[in-house]
Design an enzyme around this catalytic site. Sequence first.
Site, short mmCIF file in Angstrom:
data_model
loop_
_atom_site.label_atom_id
_atom_site.label_comp_id
_atom_site.label_asym_id
_atom_site.label_seq_id
_atom_site.Cartn_x
_atom_site.Cartn_y
_atom_site.Cartn_z
CB SER A 95 -1.26 -0.08 0.92
OG SER A 95 0.23 0.10 1.94
N GLY A 96 2.22 1.26 0.47
CA GLY A 96 2.97 2.31 0.22
C GLY A 96 2.96 2.95 1.89
N GLY A 97 2.12 1.39 2.64
CA GLY A 97 2.19 2.69 4.37
C GLY A 97 3.30 2.46 4.89
CG PHE A 98 7.36 -0.72 6.16
CD1 PHE A 98 7.11 -1.54 7.38
CD2 PHE A 98 8.00 -0.60 5.15
CE1 PHE A 98 8.47 -1.83 7.70
CE2 PHE A 98 9.38 -0.98 5.64
CZ PHE A 98 9.11 -1.02 7.56
CG ASP A 148 -1.01 -1.80 6.84
OD1 ASP A 148 -0.76 -0.59 6.12
OD2 ASP A 148 -0.50 -1.98 7.72
CD GLN A 191 -0.23 -3.44 11.48
OE1 GLN A 191 0.33 -3.82 12.35
NE2 GLN A 191 -0.22 -3.27 9.74
N GLY A 218 2.73 -5.75 10.69
CA GLY A 218 4.00 -5.21 12.05
C GLY A 218 3.82 -5.65 13.04
CG ASP A 268 6.69 -9.22 1.93
OD1 ASP A 268 7.54 -8.42 0.93
OD2 ASP A 268 6.25 -9.60 2.75
CB CYS A 311 25.07 -24.32 -6.82
SG CYS A 311 24.68 -22.53 -5.11
#
Length: 376
Positions: A95-98, A148, A191, A218, A268, A311
């Site tokens: 959302s961009g909230g973080f 959020d 949250q 959170g 993620d 590898c």
Amino acid sequence: MNPVTFEITHICRQSGARTGILHTPHGDVETPMFMPVGTQATVKFISPEELYAMNAGVVLANTYHLWLRPGEDIVAKAGGVHRFMNYKGPMLTDSGGFQVFSLADTRKITEEGVAFKNILNGDRMFLSPEKSIQIQNSIGADIIMSFDECIPYPSERKYTEESMLRTLRWAERGKNANMRPDEQAVFGIVQGGDHEDLRRYCAEKLVEMDFPGYAIGGTSVGEDKETMKRMVNWSQAALPFDKPRYLMGVGAVNDLLEAVSMNIDMCDCVLPTRIARHGTLMTSAGRINIRKAVYKEDFTPLDPECDCYCCRNYTKAYLNHLFRADEGFGTRLMSIHNTRFLIKLMEDARTAIKQDRYNDFKAEKLASMKFDERGF
């Protein structure tokens, strides 16, 4: 009709962990899964073709960064984020909230949204639940996230409760603002900090809003491992069993294995490419630092149990040389390895679940790897 649906395919008789299939407009993906993070419509140092080769499913892009540069209108004109970055599989945008809430010194939170400074040019900007969804509608990912507030740990209970209630109001506003409900599924985000009653209340109210999927936010914000486990467990216990659960920002091996035990379907993290840039690599025997002199004449594969391009073709001595010479190819190879390592870890987890031996699998993995306090 929801554009994203979830089908549970097996429940492990030993552990209760589950496998499933996430059906999206851009294809079906097996769960539990690890999702590589493509912050600015690119997974750092890895091409879409390499993502296909390592069996990546859902790839993330970041709403905040694409809003600032090149702008959601450019992405929309390109035909959406899938065409823009030439990734044909499912995608998710946060959302961009973080990112906004990490700008603690320059942002102001109100009921309407968050005002903050553009980190690129200093312009004043404003992000609301409706604006976040509008940007994500333009970007065009299959799964889009509610706006959020991700609060720091620890936070006072009073503020945690106020923030959680505001997050619920924002979730409803964002869900109602989705202009592409037949093409993009909005997930609600739980949250509530380190408070069981707040976590459960938030989850229950989100369930009443009937989202097609739910995220747990959170966490991984400074708390210890046991605290994180509690927060995740409280949250997932109040979510519907038949819908996908997404644990945000988690990529350490022991955290992923624990999350699967708690019926988390999607995780993620930027961890695999971030630590690769510093020469840190995840292997079946635990974490290694390729910078160390001990690897200068080590002509064995990085991880004999890994099937990644790195590898299969290169040695620890060569990686040590590339890192010491500051060659970009080394960063690419190590990013490919770390990302494939976590994708394969979840593939192996799915196999163990289907064989009804997930507890044994988890114990074997944890015993074979050397972990530091960060868990990788």
